[in-house]
Design a protein around this motif. Structure first.
Motif, PDB file in Angstrom:
ATOM      1  N   PRO A  11       0.819  -1.211   0.000  1.00 56.26           N
ATOM      2  CA  PRO A  11       0.000   0.000   0.000  1.00 56.26           C
ATOM      3  C   PRO A  11       0.857   1.268   0.000  1.00 56.26           C
ATOM      4  O   PRO A  11       1.896   1.325   0.642  1.00 56.26           O
ATOM      5  N   MET A  12       0.405   2.244  -0.790  1.00 56.89           N
ATOM      6  CA  MET A  12       1.044   3.544  -0.967  1.00 56.89           C
ATOM      7  C   MET A  12       2.346   3.482  -1.776  1.00 56.89           C
ATOM      8  O   MET A  12       2.979   4.506  -1.994  1.00 56.89           O
ATOM      9  N   ASN A  91      -8.807  11.337   0.750  1.00 54.53           N
ATOM     10  CA  ASN A  91      -8.264  10.550  -0.353  1.00 54.53           C
ATOM     11  C   ASN A  91      -7.021   9.769   0.078  1.00 54.53           C
ATOM     12  O   ASN A  91      -6.842   8.606  -0.296  1.00 54.53           O
ATOM     13  N   ARG A  94      -8.055   6.730   1.956  1.00 52.94           N
ATOM     14  CA  ARG A  94      -8.569   5.693   1.045  1.00 52.94           C
ATOM     15  C   ARG A  94      -7.414   4.946   0.383  1.00 52.94           C
ATOM     16  O   ARG A  94      -7.452   3.731   0.227  1.00 52.94           O
ATOM     17  N   MET A  95      -6.395   5.692  -0.011  1.00 54.25           N
ATOM     18  CA  MET A  95      -5.261   5.054  -0.682  1.00 54.25           C
ATOM     19  C   MET A  95      -4.459   4.182   0.273  1.00 54.25           C
ATOM     20  O   MET A  95      -3.953   3.134  -0.114  1.00 54.25           O
ATOM     21  N   LYS A  96      -4.356   4.592   1.520  1.00 56.20           N
ATOM     22  CA  LYS A  96      -3.615   3.811   2.516  1.00 56.20           C
ATOM     23  C   LYS A  96      -4.268   2.458   2.777  1.00 56.20           C
ATOM     24  O   LYS A  96      -3.622   1.538   3.252  1.00 56.20           O
ATOM     25  N   ASP A 102     -10.418   1.463  -4.182  1.00 60.78           N
ATOM     26  CA  ASP A 102     -10.338   2.774  -3.527  1.00 60.78           C
ATOM     27  C   ASP A 102      -9.337   3.672  -4.248  1.00 60.78           C
ATOM     28  O   ASP A 102      -9.588   4.855  -4.455  1.00 60.78           O
ATOM     29  N   VAL A 103      -8.209   3.104  -4.642  1.00 61.21           N
ATOM     30  CA  VAL A 103      -7.187   3.871  -5.366  1.00 61.21           C
ATOM     31  C   VAL A 103      -7.749   4.330  -6.719  1.00 61.21           C
ATOM     32  O   VAL A 103      -7.556   5.474  -7.131  1.00 61.21           O
ATOM     33  N   VAL A 106     -10.120   7.242  -6.173  1.00 61.98           N
ATOM     34  CA  VAL A 106      -9.382   8.480  -5.911  1.00 61.98           C
ATOM     35  C   VAL A 106      -8.858   9.054  -7.226  1.00 61.98           C
ATOM     36  O   VAL A 106      -9.013  10.254  -7.500  1.00 61.98           O
ATOM     37  N   LEU A 126      -0.978  13.489  -5.160  1.00 59.84           N
ATOM     38  CA  LEU A 126      -1.777  12.326  -4.781  1.00 59.84           C
ATOM     39  C   LEU A 126      -2.327  11.622  -6.016  1.00 59.84           C
ATOM     40  O   LEU A 126      -2.316  10.388  -6.095  1.00 59.84           O
ATOM     41  N   ALA A 130      -1.621   7.856  -7.137  1.00 62.16           N
ATOM     42  CA  ALA A 130      -2.730   6.917  -7.371  1.00 62.16           C
ATOM     43  C   ALA A 130      -2.580   6.258  -8.737  1.00 62.16           C
ATOM     44  O   ALA A 130      -2.754   5.038  -8.875  1.00 62.16           O
ATOM     45  N   ILE A 133       0.279   3.715  -8.613  1.00 63.95           N
ATOM     46  CA  ILE A 133      -0.119   2.505  -7.891  1.00 63.95           C
ATOM     47  C   ILE A 133      -1.027   1.649  -8.769  1.00 63.95           C
ATOM     48  O   ILE A 133      -0.848   0.426  -8.855  1.00 63.95           O
TER      49      ILE A 133
END
Length: 164
Positions: A11-12, A91, A94-96, A102-103, A106, A126, A130, A133
């Motif tokens: 994540p992230m 946001n 959500r990404m975390k 969710d990504v 965003v 951000l 996103a 990712i």
């Protein structure tokens, strides 16, 4: 237990392949680390093997789950509410979560919001993260190059721009 060659999502940071397992000494203590090779930017990330569950490392989505991502990207964007700072933190949270849907939401929301009125520089960073990712995971899920995935994403989001 993860093994060399496994494709996982951090994540992230995005998706990568476990390229190896290394033992390193940090502050006088020996620890074992997964070495994660990321497809974008030729970056390597080292993750302590004993911390995998805490950081939310997970498997890359299956090719059948790509349709869920497409649906999120094609959905009507959520209405931006509150200050840019509040939206940024919502946001970011959500990404975390590490959930690719969710990504994708965003990315969709920020891209379409940017079409109506420019987003802040923080939201722009951000959005870039996103997209990075999303691309990194979809490269593995779709078995395509980063360029092919980026074009696919741009096509879907361009169509969404005109629908909503």
């Amino acid at each position: 237990m993860l093994q060399v060659g496994d494709k996982v999502v951090y994540p992230m940071h995005g998706a990568g392949v476990i390229a190896g397992i290394e033992n390193c000494e940090v502050l006088g203590e020996g620890k074992s680390y997964y070495v994660l090779q990321m497809p974008l930017g030729n970056m390597k990330v080292m993750i302590p093997t004993d911390n995998v569950d805490n950081i939310g490392l997970r498997d890359v989505i299956s090719s059948s789950q790509v349709e869920e991502v497409r649906n999120v990207l094609e959905d009507k964007p959520e209405r931006a509410m509150g200050s840019w700072n509040k939206r940024f933190h919502e946001n970011l949270d959500r990404m975390k979560s590490g959930d690719i849907c969710d990504v994708a939401a965003v990315a969709r929301n920020l891209i379409l919001q940017d079409q109506r009125r420019k987003i802040s520089s923080g939201e722009r960073r951000l959005l870039d993260l996103a997209k990075q990712i999303l691309v990194s995971e979809l490269v593995y899920a779709c078995h395509k190059t980063p360029e092919e995935v980026e074009n696919w994403l741009e096509d879907i989001l361009a169509q969404n721009r005109y629908k909503h």
